[in-house]
Design a protein around this motif. Structure first.
Motif, PDB file in Angstrom:
ATOM      1  N   ALA A 117      37.186 -49.737 -32.924  1.00  0.00           N
ATOM      2  CA  ALA A 117      37.242 -50.898 -32.041  1.00  0.00           C
ATOM      3  C   ALA A 117      36.745 -50.482 -30.666  1.00  0.00           C
ATOM      4  CB  ALA A 117      38.672 -51.450 -31.947  1.00  0.00           C
ATOM      5  N   TRP A 118      36.235 -51.430 -29.938  1.00  0.00           N
ATOM      6  CA  TRP A 118      35.718 -51.160 -28.596  1.00  0.00           C
ATOM      7  C   TRP A 118      36.838 -50.630 -27.710  1.00  0.00           C
ATOM      8  CZ3 TRP A 118      34.536 -54.911 -24.114  1.00  0.00           C
ATOM      9  CH2 TRP A 118      33.612 -54.320 -23.226  1.00  0.00           C
ATOM     10  N   LYS A 119      36.561 -49.568 -26.988  1.00  0.00           N
ATOM     11  CA  LYS A 119      37.463 -48.934 -26.026  1.00  0.00           C
ATOM     12  C   LYS A 119      38.555 -48.094 -26.683  1.00  0.00           C
ATOM     13  CE  LYS A 119      36.840 -52.615 -22.563  1.00  0.00           C
ATOM     14  NZ  LYS A 119      37.504 -53.574 -21.642  1.00  0.00           N
ATOM     15  N   ALA A 120      38.507 -47.919 -28.000  1.00  0.00           N
ATOM     16  CA  ALA A 120      39.522 -47.114 -28.685  1.00  0.00           C
ATOM     17  C   ALA A 120      39.108 -45.652 -28.735  1.00  0.00           C
ATOM     18  CB  ALA A 120      39.752 -47.645 -30.101  1.00  0.00           C
ATOM     19  N   ALA A 121      40.094 -44.768 -28.694  1.00  0.00           N
ATOM     20  CA  ALA A 121      39.854 -43.327 -28.748  1.00  0.00           C
ATOM     21  C   ALA A 121      39.060 -42.967 -29.999  1.00  0.00           C
ATOM     22  CB  ALA A 121      41.179 -42.580 -28.739  1.00  0.00           C
ATOM     23  N   THR A 122      38.122 -42.046 -29.835  1.00  0.00           N
ATOM     24  CA  THR A 122      37.313 -41.575 -30.957  1.00  0.00           C
ATOM     25  C   THR A 122      37.562 -40.087 -31.156  1.00  0.00           C
ATOM     26  OG1 THR A 122      35.631 -43.232 -30.443  1.00  0.00           O
ATOM     27  CG2 THR A 122      35.013 -41.463 -31.934  1.00  0.00           C
ATOM     28  N   PHE A 123      38.125 -39.757 -32.292  1.00  0.00           N
ATOM     29  CA  PHE A 123      38.502 -38.383 -32.618  1.00  0.00           C
ATOM     30  C   PHE A 123      37.373 -37.690 -33.385  1.00  0.00           C
ATOM     31  CE2 PHE A 123      42.373 -40.770 -32.018  1.00  0.00           C
ATOM     32  CZ  PHE A 123      43.201 -39.896 -31.331  1.00  0.00           C
ATOM     33  N   PRO A 124      37.510 -36.388 -33.616  1.00  0.00           N
ATOM     34  CA  PRO A 124      36.505 -35.694 -34.424  1.00  0.00           C
ATOM     35  C   PRO A 124      36.377 -36.302 -35.813  1.00  0.00           C
ATOM     36  CG  PRO A 124      37.865 -34.108 -33.251  1.00  0.00           C
ATOM     37  CD  PRO A 124      38.499 -35.453 -33.046  1.00  0.00           C
ATOM     38  N   THR A 125      35.207 -36.119 -36.398  1.00  0.00           N
ATOM     39  CA  THR A 125      34.938 -36.641 -37.736  1.00  0.00           C
ATOM     40  C   THR A 125      35.710 -35.822 -38.774  1.00  0.00           C
ATOM     41  OG1 THR A 125      33.059 -37.544 -38.987  1.00  0.00           O
ATOM     42  CG2 THR A 125      32.976 -35.200 -38.430  1.00  0.00           C
ATOM     43  N   PRO A 126      35.978 -36.368 -39.968  1.00  0.00           N
ATOM     44  CA  PRO A 126      36.788 -35.645 -40.952  1.00  0.00           C
ATOM     45  C   PRO A 126      36.291 -34.250 -41.309  1.00  0.00           C
ATOM     46  CG  PRO A 126      36.688 -37.942 -41.556  1.00  0.00           C
ATOM     47  CD  PRO A 126      35.762 -37.775 -40.371  1.00  0.00           C
ATOM     48  N   LEU A 127      34.995 -34.000 -41.291  1.00  0.00           N
ATOM     49  CA  LEU A 127      34.508 -32.657 -41.569  1.00  0.00           C
ATOM     50  C   LEU A 127      35.050 -31.671 -40.526  1.00  0.00           C
ATOM     51  CD1 LEU A 127      32.807 -31.156 -43.619  1.00  0.00           C
ATOM     52  CD2 LEU A 127      30.785 -31.620 -42.232  1.00  0.00           C
ATOM     53  N   ALA A 128      35.281 -32.156 -39.323  1.00  0.00           N
ATOM     54  CA  ALA A 128      35.922 -31.329 -38.297  1.00  0.00           C
ATOM     55  C   ALA A 128      37.407 -31.138 -38.585  1.00  0.00           C
ATOM     56  CB  ALA A 128      35.731 -31.964 -36.919  1.00  0.00           C
ATOM     57  N   TRP A 129      38.068 -32.139 -39.169  1.00  0.00           N
ATOM     58  CA  TRP A 129      39.466 -31.951 -39.569  1.00  0.00           C
ATOM     59  C   TRP A 129      39.546 -30.769 -40.529  1.00  0.00           C
ATOM     60  CZ3 TRP A 129      40.987 -37.440 -41.775  1.00  0.00           C
ATOM     61  CH2 TRP A 129      40.672 -38.439 -40.840  1.00  0.00           C
ATOM     62  N   GLY A 130      38.627 -30.767 -41.506  1.00  0.00           N
ATOM     63  CA  GLY A 130      38.625 -29.676 -42.467  1.00  0.00           C
ATOM     64  C   GLY A 130      38.381 -28.340 -41.806  1.00  0.00           C
ATOM     65  N   ALA A 131      37.473 -28.303 -40.830  1.00  0.00           N
ATOM     66  CA  ALA A 131      37.165 -27.048 -40.138  1.00  0.00           C
ATOM     67  C   ALA A 131      38.355 -26.528 -39.353  1.00  0.00           C
ATOM     68  CB  ALA A 131      35.957 -27.246 -39.217  1.00  0.00           C
ATOM     69  N   SER A 132      39.252 -27.416 -38.938  1.00  0.00           N
ATOM     70  CA  SER A 132      40.436 -26.983 -38.181  1.00  0.00           C
ATOM     71  C   SER A 132      41.474 -26.319 -39.071  1.00  0.00           C
ATOM     72  CB  SER A 132      41.079 -28.181 -37.481  1.00  0.00           C
ATOM     73  OG  SER A 132      41.820 -28.986 -38.403  1.00  0.00           O
ATOM     74  N   PHE A 133      41.499 -26.643 -40.354  1.00  0.00           N
ATOM     75  CA  PHE A 133      42.535 -26.153 -41.266  1.00  0.00           C
ATOM     76  C   PHE A 133      43.932 -26.390 -40.680  1.00  0.00           C
ATOM     77  CE2 PHE A 133      38.850 -24.173 -43.070  1.00  0.00           C
ATOM     78  CZ  PHE A 133      39.136 -23.929 -44.400  1.00  0.00           C
ATOM     79  N   ASP A 134      44.127 -27.571 -40.075  1.00  0.00           N
ATOM     80  CA  ASP A 134      45.388 -27.848 -39.377  1.00  0.00           C
ATOM     81  C   ASP A 134      45.925 -29.226 -39.771  1.00  0.00           C
ATOM     82  OD1 ASP A 134      47.530 -28.084 -37.664  1.00  0.00           O
ATOM     83  OD2 ASP A 134      46.443 -27.420 -35.882  1.00  0.00           O
TER      84      ASP A 134
END
Length: 766
Positions: free
Chosen positions: A112-129
C-alpha cells in the motif's frame, strides 16, 4: 456421486447458511476488484477483467474485496473511510448483512502507498533468522489490521529449483527446511496480529519447465513429497495457517487447481488443514483458457470446487453465472457449494466479521513507524551476504580520501525493492506519484556514511541494454578515487517491465546488459573495487569471485528494502558486520540449471561428463569480518531408527572482531533404498560471539528430519549410517561424526516432530 462431507461449523454459521439463497451462497465464494483498471498487476488481468458492475456483483453480499489499498496509490486514511462505509453498506443494505473479507498482498510489507517495505523473501532466507522474520510479520499484520484488512497473500513457500525463474525473489531459498522454518515464522507473526496468512503457491510452481512462468512441471511424486511439499506441511501443522492459495502449475498434466489429490487428500485429509483455499488470480478460468481441461467456465468452476478451491479470486469469472447455470442444470452438486460457503462463513466468524460494526474508521495512520524501520534495518543487515573479500572491507573512513560511486543501481531507490513492493508493483504505473516513504539510495547512504568522500554518482550504463557511452566516464571517476564501489544487479518489475520478477524469466544468468563490462573496466584501473549486487536472483558471477578481473570484494544484497542502502553502508564501513549466508547456490551458468545442492551423486560432477554443474559458490556460503572455528561435533554412535538425536558442536570466534556465525548442521544418508542427497541441511542457528569466545550449540534432531519417501510412497527412516557435519557451507566439512541407525524401518506419522530444537550454551570468554 459420492456423498460430500460438510465441514464442522458453529450453530451460528449453520443457521446463517440455512437462510441463504443460491445467489447469496455464490456471492460469498468470489471476490470483486473494485479498482481494477488498465494497470497490469496480475497475469492476463486485462483479458480477464470483469464487466459486472460492483453494485450488481455485491447485491447479495460479496466474499472478498480485492486489493482495496494495493491496486493504485490511494491515501490510506481516505481509503479506510471508504472501506468502513462500504462494509456498513454490506451489513445494513444486503439481506443477510455479511461484511467482506479484504485481502492484500504483503510479501515485502503491506503493498500500500506509504507502507513500510521490508527486504524481499530471498533476503529473509539469507538472514537465517526466523525470529526476526516473525517480528516483521507481526508488524506487517498490525498495519493491515489498522486498515481493515483481514487476509494477506503471503508467504511464498515455493522451493527454488531454477534461478532463471523470474519469481525467485519472492522465494525464501532452495532448501525446504529453511523455507519451511522461515515461512512458518512469518505465518505466526502475521496471524498473531489477527491477519490470516495465505500460503503460496501450493504446489510445484517453482519447478516449472526451463524456469518459465506458467510452464508445465515435470516433478515425480518423490520430489513433490520430499522437496516441494514439506514447507507447506510445516506451515499447516506447526504454523496453523488459515488459508492456502493454489499454484498455476500443471504437474504431469494435471492442473493443481483441479487436483483433488493435492487440495483435499493431502492438504485436508492427510495434514488436517481446516481453513479456506483461495484461487490464485484467474486460475479457475485458466482451467478453461490455458489448461484446456474444461470446455467452459461452468465446467472449470465444477472442477475447482470438487478439487477443493473454496473462493475464486480476484473476481467471479466462473463461480457466478457459469456455476449457477451448471448447478441449475444438475451438472454440479450444490453440496460442493455448501461445503465452500460453510468454510468461508466460518472464516468470517473467526475473523470477527460477523460481529464487526465498522463504527469509526482510523483518523490517522502511520504505516512506516520507527519500529517498522528498525526491524527493516536489522533484517537488511542480517541478509547481506559477503561473497568475497580480499581485505578491502570494511572500508577505513580515515584513509579514504575519495570514493567513486558507480553503476546503474547506485542512485536508484527502486533498485532496493522486489517485484511485489508497492514501489515496483504499482507506482511503476504512476511515475508522477511520490514514493510516499523515505527511501535513500546506496549513493545517498554512502555519502552519509563517508561524509565528504563521495562525488556525484556515475551510472556507467543502464541495468539492461547495450549503451556503452557512459562507461568511459565511470572508469575515469574510478581512476581518480581511492576506492570504487560499483552497484549492479536487477530492476524488479512485472511481465517484461524489469529484469526479474513475475513474468521476467531469463535464459541467461549473466548480469543484464553491459554491467559485467562496466565492472571489469573499473577493476582494470587498479583501484580497489567493491561490487555490490542488488538483485532478485543469484547470477553467474563466478568471474567476480576468483577470475582475473575480480573485484576486491563482492557483497550480495537480495532486494534489501527501504533500509537496505543504510544497511549496505553500515556493512561497508564496519559499523555492522555481515552475517548473511546464501539461501540458494550461486550458479556457474544458465546451462547448469536446474541445479540444487540437494542433488544425489549423479547430480554432481563426474568423470563421465564434460559438463560441470558445480556452483560458483555453494549453498550456505557467506563471509564475516572475523573467523569462526567449528570442532568436536558429537552425535550418538548408535541410535534407534525411531529415536531423536542430540548433536552438539563447539563454536569459537578465532578472529579479532565480534561477529555472528550461522552454524549449519548437515547430514547425509550414506546408503538407502532410494537415492539420497549428498548433503542436506538438518538444522541451523545464529550465534553471536566476541573475539575469543566459545560456546556449544546443541541440535535436538527429531527423527523426522532424517526421513524420506521410500519406494512405496511412505515417509520413513531406514537403518543405516548417517554422516553429520558442520562447516561454513554445505561443502565445508569442518568437523564430522557418524551415527548408525539400528532397528526396523520407522514410518513417520503425524506425531513425529520435524522441527529441530536448538539451544546455545553459556558463552565461555577468552
Amino acid at each position: 456421486m459420492s456423498r460430500i462431507e460438510l465441514p464442522p461449523v458453529s450453530e451460528r454459521v449453520r443457521a446463517l447458511h440455512a437462510q441463504m439463497t443460491l445467489d447469496e451462497k455464490l456471492a460469498q465464494l468470489v471476490g470483486y476488484w473494485v479498482d481494477q483498471g488498465d494497470e497490469l498487476v496480475a497475469p492476463m488481468a486485462g483479458e480477464m477483467a470483469t464487466s459486472t458492475k460492483y453494485e450488481d456483483a455485491s447485491a447479495h453480499g460479496i466474499g472478498h474485496l480485492t486489493r482495496v489499498y494495493g491496486t493504485r496509490p490511494v491515501d490510506p486514511v481516505e481509503r479506510a473511510a471508504w472501506l468502513w462505509s462500504e462494509q456498513r453498506r454490506l451489513r445494513e443494505q444486503t439481506r443477510l448483512g455479511i461484511p467482506a473479507i479484504v485481502h492484500e498482498e504483503c510479501l515485502t510489507g503491506l503493498a500500500a502507498w506509504k507502507a513500510a517495505t521490508f527486504p524481499t523473501p530471498l533476503a529473509w532466507g539469507a538472514s537465517f533468522d526466523p525470529a526476526l522474520v516473525e517480528e516483521m510479520g507481526r508488524l506487517i499484520g498490525g498495519s493491515m489490521r489498522q486498515l481493515g484488512i483481514h487476509q494477506g497473500l503471503a508467504p511464498v513457500l515455493d522451493v527454488i529449483r531454477d534461478p532463471r525463474w523470474g519469481r525467485v525473489d519472492e522465494c525464501i531459498g532452495e532448501d525446504p527446511y529453511v523455507v519451511g522454518t522461515v515461512g512458518t515464522a512469518y505465518v505466526r507473526g502475521l496471524q498473531d496480529a489477527g491477519i490470516h496468512a495465505t500460503l503460496k503457491h501450493f504446489v510445484g510452481y517453482s519447478a516449472s519447465q526451463s524456469g518459465r512462468n506458467h510452464a508445465p512441471v515435470h516433478a515425480g511424486p518423490r520430489e513433490l513429497a520430499d522437496v516441494l511439499l514439506p514447507p507447506f506441511e510445516m506451515a499447516v501443522r506447526d504454523g496453523g495457517v488459515r488459508s492456502v492459495m493454489n499454484s498455476y502449475a500443471e504437474i504431469d498434466g494435471v492442473p493443481v487447481a483441479a487436483s483433488e489429490e493435492l487440495l483435499t487428500s493431502v492438504l485436508r485429509e492427510e495434514w488436517g488443514f481446516d481453513g479456506v483455499v483461495v484461487s490464485d488470480y484467474f486460475s479457475v478460468a485458466f482451467l478453461h483458457t490455458m489448461h484446456a481441461v474444461a470446455q467452459d467456465l461452468g465446467e472449470a468452476a465444477a472442477l475447482a470446487l470438487a478439487a477443493g478451491i473454496d473462493v475464486e479470486l480476484p473476481t467471479g469469472d466462473a463461480f457466478t453465472a457459469p456455476l449457477a447455470e451448471a448447478l441449475r442444470s444438475g451438472a454440479v452438486d450444490e453440496a460442493l457449494v455448501d461445503r465452500a460457503v460453510l468454510r468461508v462463513l466460518a472464516e468470517k466468524e473467526e475473523l470477527g466479521l460477523l460481529d464487526e460494526t465498522f463504527d469509526e474508521p482510523p483518523a490517522a495512520i502511520d504505516l512506516d513507524t520507527p519500529e517498522h524501520r528498525a526491524v527493516a534495518r536489522r533484517l537488511a543487515e542480517e541478509s547481506l551476504v559477503l561473497l568475497s573479500n580480499g581485505g578491502v572491507l570494511p572500508l577505513d573512513a580515515a584513509s579514504i580520501g575519495r570514493l567513486a560511486i558507480i553503476g546503474p543501481n547506485a542512485d536508484s531507490a527502486e533498485a532496493l525493492m522486489g517485484c511485489y513492493s508497492f514501489v515496483n508493483h504499482v507506482l511503476a504505473h504512476h511515475p508522477d506519484v511520490p514514493l510516499g516513504l523515505e527511501l535513500p539510495s546506496v549513493f545517498e547512504a554512502l555519502r552519509a556514511e563517508f561524509p565528504g568522500s563521495a562525488p556525484e554518482a556515475v551510472r556507467g550504463c543502464d541495468v539492461s541494454g547495450d549503451d556503452a557511452s557512459g562507461i568511459a566516464e565511470a572508469v575515469a571517476a574510478a581512476a581518480a578515487s581511492d576506492v570504487a564501489v560499483v552497484v549492479v544487479g536487477d530492476r524488479a518489475g512485472l511481465f517484461g517491465r524489469g529484469t526479474v520478477g513475475e513474468g521476467n524469466d531469463v535464459d541467461d544468468l549473466e548480469l543484464p546488459g553491459l554491467q559485467r563490462r562496466l565492472v571489469e573496466e573499473v577493476v582494470s584501473t587498479g583501484v580497489p573495487t567493491v561490487m555490490i549486487v542488488l538483485s532478485g536472483r543469484p547470477y553467474a558471477i563466478g568471474w567476480a569471485i576468483d577470475g582475473p578481473a575480480a573485484p576486491a570484494a563482492v557483497l550480495q544484497a537480495f532486494f534489501p528494502g527501504e533500509e537496505g542502502a543504510s544497511a549496505i553502508a553500515a556493512v561497508l564501513s564496519g559499523r555492522a558486520a555481515p552475517s548473511g549466508r546464501l539461501p540458494v547456490s550461486l550458479p556457474r551458468s544458465a546451462g547448469a540449471q536446474p541445479y540444487t545442492y540437494l542433488h544425489p551423486i549423479l547430480g554432481g560432477p563426474s568423470e563421465i561428463t564434460s559438463a560441470d554443474s558445480t556452483p560458483a559458490l555453494p549453498f550456505g556460503h557467506g563471509l564475516t569480518y572475523t573467523g569462526f572455528e567449528h570442532s568436536r561435533l558429537s552425535a550418538p554412535t548408535e541410535s534407534a531408527t525411531g529415536a531423536d538425536l542430540p548433536v552438539t558442536v563447539e563454536v569459537r570466534n578465532v578472529g579479532e572482531r565480534s561477529g555472528v556465525d550461522v552454524v549449519q548442521l548437515y547430514a547425509r544418508d550414506l546408503y538407502a533404498s532410494v537415492t539420497r542427497p549428498v548433503a542436506q541441511l538438518v538444522g541451523y542457528a545464529r550465534v553471536a560471539l566476541e573475539p575469543g569466545e566459545t560456546t556449544v550449540v546443541r541440535f535436538d534432531v527429531p527423527v523426522g528430519r532424517l526421513s524420506f519417501t521410500d519406494r512405496r510412497g511412505a515417509r520413513v527412516v531406514e537403518p543405516g549410517d548417517i554422516e553429520f557435519w558442520v562447516g561454513g557451507s554445505c561443502e565445508d566439512r569442518e568437523t564430522s561424526s557418524t551415527t548408525r541407525l539400528v532397528g526396523p524401518v520407522h514410518e513417520i506419522g503425524p506425531a513425529d516432530a520435524r522441527t529441530v530444537s536448538v539451544s546455545v550454551a553459556a558463552v565461555v570468554p577468552r
